[in-house]
Design a protein around this motif. Structure first.
Motif, mmCIF file in Angstrom:
data_model
loop_
_atom_site.group_PDB
_atom_site.id
_atom_site.type_symbol
_atom_site.label_atom_id
_atom_site.label_comp_id
_atom_site.label_asym_id
_atom_site.label_seq_id
_atom_site.Cartn_x
_atom_site.Cartn_y
_atom_site.Cartn_z
ATOM 1 N N ASP A 117 0.813 -1.216 0.000
ATOM 2 C CA ASP A 117 0.000 0.000 0.000
ATOM 3 C C ASP A 117 0.841 1.259 0.000
ATOM 4 N N SER A 118 1.996 1.228 0.636
ATOM 5 C CA SER A 118 2.853 2.407 0.722
ATOM 6 C C SER A 118 4.310 1.976 0.705
ATOM 7 N N GLY A 119 5.187 2.973 0.629
ATOM 8 C CA GLY A 119 6.618 2.697 0.592
ATOM 9 C C GLY A 119 7.253 2.630 1.964
ATOM 10 N N ARG A 120 6.459 2.818 3.010
ATOM 11 C CA ARG A 120 6.998 2.780 4.364
ATOM 12 C C ARG A 120 7.328 1.344 4.780
ATOM 13 N N GLY A 121 8.484 1.180 5.365
ATOM 14 C CA GLY A 121 8.887 -0.130 5.856
ATOM 15 C C GLY A 121 9.251 -1.125 4.773
ATOM 16 N N VAL A 122 9.582 -0.639 3.570
ATOM 17 C CA VAL A 122 9.899 -1.540 2.459
ATOM 18 C C VAL A 122 11.175 -2.328 2.732
ATOM 19 N N VAL A 123 12.197 -1.644 3.251
ATOM 20 C CA VAL A 123 13.475 -2.318 3.523
ATOM 21 C C VAL A 123 13.289 -3.435 4.550
ATOM 22 N N GLN A 124 12.558 -3.144 5.608
ATOM 23 C CA GLN A 124 12.281 -4.156 6.621
ATOM 24 C C GLN A 124 11.475 -5.308 6.044
ATOM 25 N N PHE A 125 10.561 -4.985 5.125
ATOM 26 C CA PHE A 125 9.750 -6.015 4.483
ATOM 27 C C PHE A 125 10.620 -6.932 3.625
ATOM 28 N N VAL A 126 11.582 -6.354 2.907
ATOM 29 C CA VAL A 126 12.491 -7.160 2.084
ATOM 30 C C VAL A 126 13.305 -8.102 2.967
ATOM 31 N N ARG A 127 13.774 -7.587 4.102
ATOM 32 C CA ARG A 127 14.522 -8.444 5.036
ATOM 33 C C ARG A 127 13.644 -9.594 5.550
ATOM 34 N N SER A 128 12.396 -9.294 5.840
ATOM 35 C CA SER A 128 11.493 -10.338 6.334
ATOM 36 C C SER A 128 11.196 -11.371 5.252
ATOM 37 N N ILE A 129 11.157 -10.940 3.988
ATOM 38 C CA ILE A 129 10.941 -11.871 2.873
ATOM 39 C C ILE A 129 12.069 -12.899 2.819
ATOM 40 N N PHE A 130 13.309 -12.429 2.897
ATOM 41 C CA PHE A 130 14.447 -13.338 2.824
ATOM 42 C C PHE A 130 14.517 -14.245 4.051
ATOM 43 N N ALA A 131 14.218 -13.702 5.222
ATOM 44 C CA ALA A 131 14.240 -14.520 6.436
ATOM 45 C C ALA A 131 13.153 -15.595 6.384
ATOM 46 N N THR A 132 11.949 -15.205 5.918
ATOM 47 C CA THR A 132 10.847 -16.158 5.805
ATOM 48 C C THR A 132 11.170 -17.255 4.798
ATOM 49 N N THR A 133 11.726 -16.853 3.664
ATOM 50 C CA THR A 133 12.079 -17.824 2.623
ATOM 51 C C THR A 133 13.121 -18.809 3.130
ATOM 52 N N LEU A 134 14.146 -18.288 3.794
ATOM 53 C CA LEU A 134 15.204 -19.154 4.324
ATOM 54 C C LEU A 134 14.653 -20.133 5.350
ATOM 55 N N LEU A 135 13.758 -19.666 6.202
ATOM 56 C CA LEU A 135 13.176 -20.518 7.239
ATOM 57 C C LEU A 135 12.354 -21.648 6.634
ATOM 58 N N PHE A 136 11.426 -21.312 5.755
ATOM 59 C CA PHE A 136 10.537 -22.329 5.186
ATOM 60 C C PHE A 136 11.298 -23.298 4.281
ATOM 61 N N GLU A 137 12.183 -22.767 3.448
ATOM 62 C CA GLU A 137 12.908 -23.652 2.540
ATOM 63 C C GLU A 137 13.894 -24.530 3.300
ATOM 64 N N GLY A 138 14.477 -24.014 4.383
ATOM 65 C CA GLY A 138 15.377 -24.825 5.200
ATOM 66 C C GLY A 138 14.646 -25.967 5.878
ATOM 67 N N LEU A 139 13.513 -25.657 6.510
ATOM 68 C CA LEU A 139 12.714 -26.711 7.149
ATOM 69 C C LEU A 139 12.185 -27.702 6.119
ATOM 70 N N GLY A 140 11.745 -27.188 4.980
ATOM 71 C CA GLY A 140 11.228 -28.059 3.929
ATOM 72 C C GLY A 140 12.282 -29.021 3.417
ATOM 73 N N ALA A 141 13.520 -28.528 3.267
ATOM 74 C CA ALA A 141 14.605 -29.380 2.782
ATOM 75 C C ALA A 141 14.941 -30.471 3.794
ATOM 76 N N LEU A 142 14.960 -30.124 5.077
ATOM 77 C CA LEU A 142 15.283 -31.111 6.117
ATOM 78 C C LEU A 142 14.227 -32.213 6.189
ATOM 79 N N LEU A 143 12.963 -31.825 6.129
ATOM 80 C CA LEU A 143 11.886 -32.815 6.196
ATOM 81 C C LEU A 143 11.808 -33.649 4.915
ATOM 82 N N SER A 144 12.056 -33.022 3.765
ATOM 83 C CA SER A 144 12.034 -33.756 2.495
ATOM 84 C C SER A 144 13.173 -34.761 2.420
ATOM 85 N N LEU A 145 14.286 -34.433 3.067
ATOM 86 C CA LEU A 145 15.452 -35.316 3.046
ATOM 87 C C LEU A 145 15.122 -36.682 3.635
#
Length: 432
Positions: A117-145
């Motif tokens: 909706d706005s440009g406020r907090g975009v940098v923090q949002f980008v950081r949260s995107i990468f942290a969320t992706t790393l968390l889910f993909e890491g857990l997914g890889a461990l369980l899939s293994l």
């Protein structure tokens, strides 16, 4: 490049970024170190694979496991990751990792790409995107293994698990198992099925929703209207899809649920779709057309668009205002949802017509399924993708590109003016 993009609008920059990623990916996939010895990879197939990866689709002209080396599979996984997160978000993330600041133009690009909706907090949002992706993909890889280690040597199982987790969370139906069977050999593996479904669902509801769910500690009353709409519509489509697929196909409840989830832009399959009935394929087509949610790794017209359309129809039929969860739906939402749906239908109908001209030997239902799968960036197919002619592959590439960017974004690429200054007297027109 800075001079070229200086005067471009955000949608054009985003479209250009995806196009450049596709072209660069196709060249990297053509490198000798990317292709297995003895495999003759045509450039059209490399371009098709790169487009399918960047657009997080999963349609394949060649089998990724049998065609590409570990280097090529790593490139393919990187393209899927870039396509799922978005070129602008990845670019902003790289800038942050380099210790630099994201300028105002970069923030506006991320806001446009992620439907913020706005440009406020975009940098923090980008950081949260990468942290969320790393968390889910890491857990997914461990369980899939756990599942892949039962049938593969450990080093190979680790690589497959990481690739599968990346592909599943980014709603891309690629696999590197070889043989072109996708996940059919694992149709009875409950753990792998459920882990894949979880990755697809969380990747498809959008980063905004995941962030909000975590911030309010999963308390329903604290959720915003957007989050409630996304979660309820997603649950509704998954349940209805599961019931209809179980009623029309001779598959298990797990298989019905898996395909109901996968049809929401992921593209994995545990049963051969070429053996599905026309009724079953129609259910999948509807699910693929609706797709995932805004700000997610998936495609389609989006769950919020579908929900707004249904509420608009309900409002017209009952002569009551459009509302949901004790909120009034914004006035322009129905109009925007209708425009997006009509543009999407236009792309699907036109694409289906052209492909029937290019491939007169194929059945209409298979072609329609293929086109909707490409537009919804799903990756499911009845098995006709590899045999398509060059014109059909180019058409499919264009449809995947439109589906990833969104038909409304594509339409705005031709918007040259800032709007009309003159106004006309309203006329009368009979509707219905």
């Amino acid at each position: 490049m800075t001079k070229i993009t200086k005067h471009l609008t955000p949608p054009r920059i985003i479209a250009l970024g995806f196009a450049l990623a596709i072209l660069l990916g196709s060249l990297l996939l053509m490198l000798p170190c990317s292709v297995r010895p003895g495999v003759d990879l045509q450039y059209i197939d490399a371009l098709y694979t790169s487009t399918s990866a960047v657009c997080v689709t999963g349609l394949i002209a060649v089998d990724a496991g049998d065609t590409f080396t570990p280097v090529g599979q790593f490139i393919l996984g990187a393209l899927i990751q870039i396509g799922g997160l978005g070129v602008t978000a990845v670019g902003a993330g790289i800038i942050l990792l380099m210790g630099r600041r994201v300028n105002l133009r970069g923030r506006n690009l991320v806001r446009e790409a992620m439907n913020l909706d706005s440009g406020r907090g975009v940098v923090q949002f980008v950081r949260s995107i990468f942290a969320t992706t790393l968390l889910f993909e890491g857990l997914g890889a461990l369980l899939s293994l756990i599942s892949f280690a039962r049938t593969r040597p450990m080093p190979e199982a680790i690589g497959i698990s990481i690739f599968h987790s990346v592909a599943a969370f980014n709603n891309s139906g690629f696999d590197i198992l070889g043989g072109g069977k996708n996940l059919i050999p694992y149709q009875q593996d409950v753990l792998l099925n459920l882990v894949t479904c979880a990755l697809i669902i969380f990747g498809g509801i959008g980063f905004l929703v995941i962030r909000e769910m975590w911030s309010v500690r999963f308390r329903w009353k604290k959720f915003s209207m957007h989050t409630k709409v996304v979660l309820t519509t997603t649950a509704f489509l998954l349940i209805v899809g599961t019931l209809l697929l179980k009623a029309t196909e001779d598959i298990t409840w797990l298989g019905a649920f898996f395909h109901s989830v996968s049809a929401r832009t992921a593209g994995f399959s545990t049963y051969p779709l070429g053996q599905f009935s026309t009724a079953g394929l129609l259910v999948l087509i509807v699910l693929m057309f609706v797709g995932a949610s805004p700000g997610s790794t998936g495609g389609g017209i989006k769950t919020t668009t579908f929900f707004t359309l249904m509420q608009g129809i309900k409002s017209a039929a009952t002569n009551r205002s459009e509302k949901a969860f004790h909120y009034a739906i914004p006035r322009d939402s129905f109009r925007k949802a209708a425009v997006i749906t009509l543009l999407a239908l236009g792309v699907v109908v036109t694409g289906t017509y052209l492909m029937t001209v290019f491939e007169p030997q194929l059945e209409l239902r298979d072609i329609l399924f293929e086109v909707v799968s490409a537009f919804g960036t799903v990756g499911l197919s009845t098995g006709i993708t590899g045999g398509l002619s060059i014109p059909s592959k180019l058409l499919s590439i264009l449809i995947m590109y439109i589906g990833r960017l969104g038909p409304l974004t594509i339409a705005t690429l031709w918007h040259f003016t800032r709007g009309e200054r003159t106004r006309y007297i309203e006329g009368n027109i009979s509707i219905g």
